[in-house]
Design a protein around this motif. Structure first.
Motif, short mmCIF file in Angstrom:
data_model
loop_
_atom_site.label_atom_id
_atom_site.label_comp_id
_atom_site.label_asym_id
_atom_site.label_seq_id
_atom_site.Cartn_x
_atom_site.Cartn_y
_atom_site.Cartn_z
N GLY A 1 -0.95 5.19 -7.38
CA GLY A 1 -1.95 4.53 -6.97
C GLY A 1 -2.90 4.55 -8.15
O GLY A 1 -2.78 4.28 -9.33
N ARG A 2 -4.31 4.69 -7.99
CA ARG A 2 -5.42 4.58 -8.83
C ARG A 2 -5.07 6.02 -9.87
O ARG A 2 -4.59 6.91 -9.48
CB ARG A 2 -6.63 4.86 -8.05
CG ARG A 2 -7.15 3.88 -7.12
CD ARG A 2 -8.18 4.41 -6.08
NE ARG A 2 -8.28 3.29 -4.99
CZ ARG A 2 -9.39 2.76 -4.69
NH1 ARG A 2 -10.48 3.22 -5.29
NH2 ARG A 2 -9.15 1.94 -3.74
N MET B 1 0.90 -1.25 0.10
CA MET B 1 -0.12 -0.05 0.03
C MET B 1 0.90 1.16 -0.13
O MET B 1 2.11 1.23 0.62
CB MET B 1 -0.93 -0.03 1.19
CG MET B 1 -1.77 1.15 1.23
SD MET B 1 -3.09 0.81 2.58
CE MET B 1 -4.54 1.20 1.60
N ALA B 2 0.42 2.29 -0.62
CA ALA B 2 1.08 3.34 -0.80
C ALA B 2 1.19 4.29 0.53
O ALA B 2 0.29 4.15 1.21
CB ALA B 2 0.71 4.50 -2.07
N GLU B 3 2.32 4.97 0.79
CA GLU B 3 2.32 5.85 2.01
C GLU B 3 1.82 7.12 1.63
O GLU B 3 1.67 7.56 0.38
CB GLU B 3 3.85 5.83 2.41
CG GLU B 3 4.61 4.55 2.64
CD GLU B 3 5.76 4.58 3.28
OE1 GLU B 3 6.25 5.91 3.26
OE2 GLU B 3 6.65 3.80 3.28
N PRO C 1 -1.65 9.46 -12.11
CA PRO C 1 -1.60 8.72 -10.71
C PRO C 1 -1.92 9.54 -9.80
O PRO C 1 -1.30 10.65 -9.68
CB PRO C 1 -0.13 8.09 -10.76
CG PRO C 1 0.37 8.42 -12.15
CD PRO C 1 -0.27 9.56 -12.52
N LEU C 2 -3.02 8.91 -8.74
CA LEU C 2 -3.15 9.81 -7.79
C LEU C 2 -2.42 9.86 -6.53
O LEU C 2 -1.55 8.67 -6.27
CB LEU C 2 -4.58 9.28 -7.08
CG LEU C 2 -5.82 9.60 -8.19
CD1 LEU C 2 -6.91 9.02 -7.51
CD2 LEU C 2 -6.10 11.19 -8.54
N TYR C 3 -2.10 10.90 -5.62
CA TYR C 3 -1.40 10.70 -4.54
C TYR C 3 -2.44 10.50 -3.26
O TYR C 3 -3.20 11.23 -3.38
CB TYR C 3 -0.67 11.90 -4.20
CG TYR C 3 0.59 12.50 -5.22
CD1 TYR C 3 1.89 12.28 -4.72
CD2 TYR C 3 -0.08 12.95 -6.33
CE1 TYR C 3 2.89 12.41 -5.81
CE2 TYR C 3 1.12 13.23 -7.46
CZ TYR C 3 2.56 12.97 -6.97
OH TYR C 3 3.48 13.16 -7.82
N LYS D 1 -7.35 10.92 1.65
CA LYS D 1 -7.91 11.73 0.54
C LYS D 1 -6.97 11.39 -0.51
O LYS D 1 -5.70 10.98 -0.39
CB LYS D 1 -7.83 13.20 0.32
CG LYS D 1 -8.64 13.75 1.81
CD LYS D 1 -9.66 14.59 1.35
CE LYS D 1 -10.25 15.45 2.57
NZ LYS D 1 -10.99 14.73 3.16
N TYR D 2 -7.54 11.07 -1.81
CA TYR D 2 -6.77 10.74 -3.04
C TYR D 2 -6.67 12.14 -3.75
O TYR D 2 -7.62 12.59 -4.01
CB TYR D 2 -7.30 9.70 -3.91
CG TYR D 2 -7.15 8.36 -3.20
CD1 TYR D 2 -5.82 7.72 -3.17
CD2 TYR D 2 -8.16 7.83 -2.38
CE1 TYR D 2 -5.70 6.32 -2.68
CE2 TYR D 2 -8.11 6.59 -1.84
CZ TYR D 2 -7.05 6.05 -1.93
OH TYR D 2 -6.53 4.81 -1.29
#
Length: 43
Positions: A9-10, A1-3, A18-20, A25-26
């Motif tokens: 990510g998505r 899983m992303a930190e 790519p979303l942070y 929140k994304y």
């Protein structure tokens, strides 16, 4: 899983960047907050 703060990510539903993940929140670098992790639609 992303930190928190990590990208990759998505994809953004608007521009496909790519979303942070920031806290619960994304965030898209182009469009800002796209979704909240409490939104059950995205889980």
């Amino acid at each position: 899983m992303a930190e928190d703060g990590a990208a990759g990510g998505r994809p953004c539903p608007i521009c496909e960047e790519p979303l942070y993940k920031r806290h619960c929140k994304y965030v898209c670098p182009q469009h800002g907050v796209i979704m909240d992790c409490a939104d059950t639609f995205w889980n």
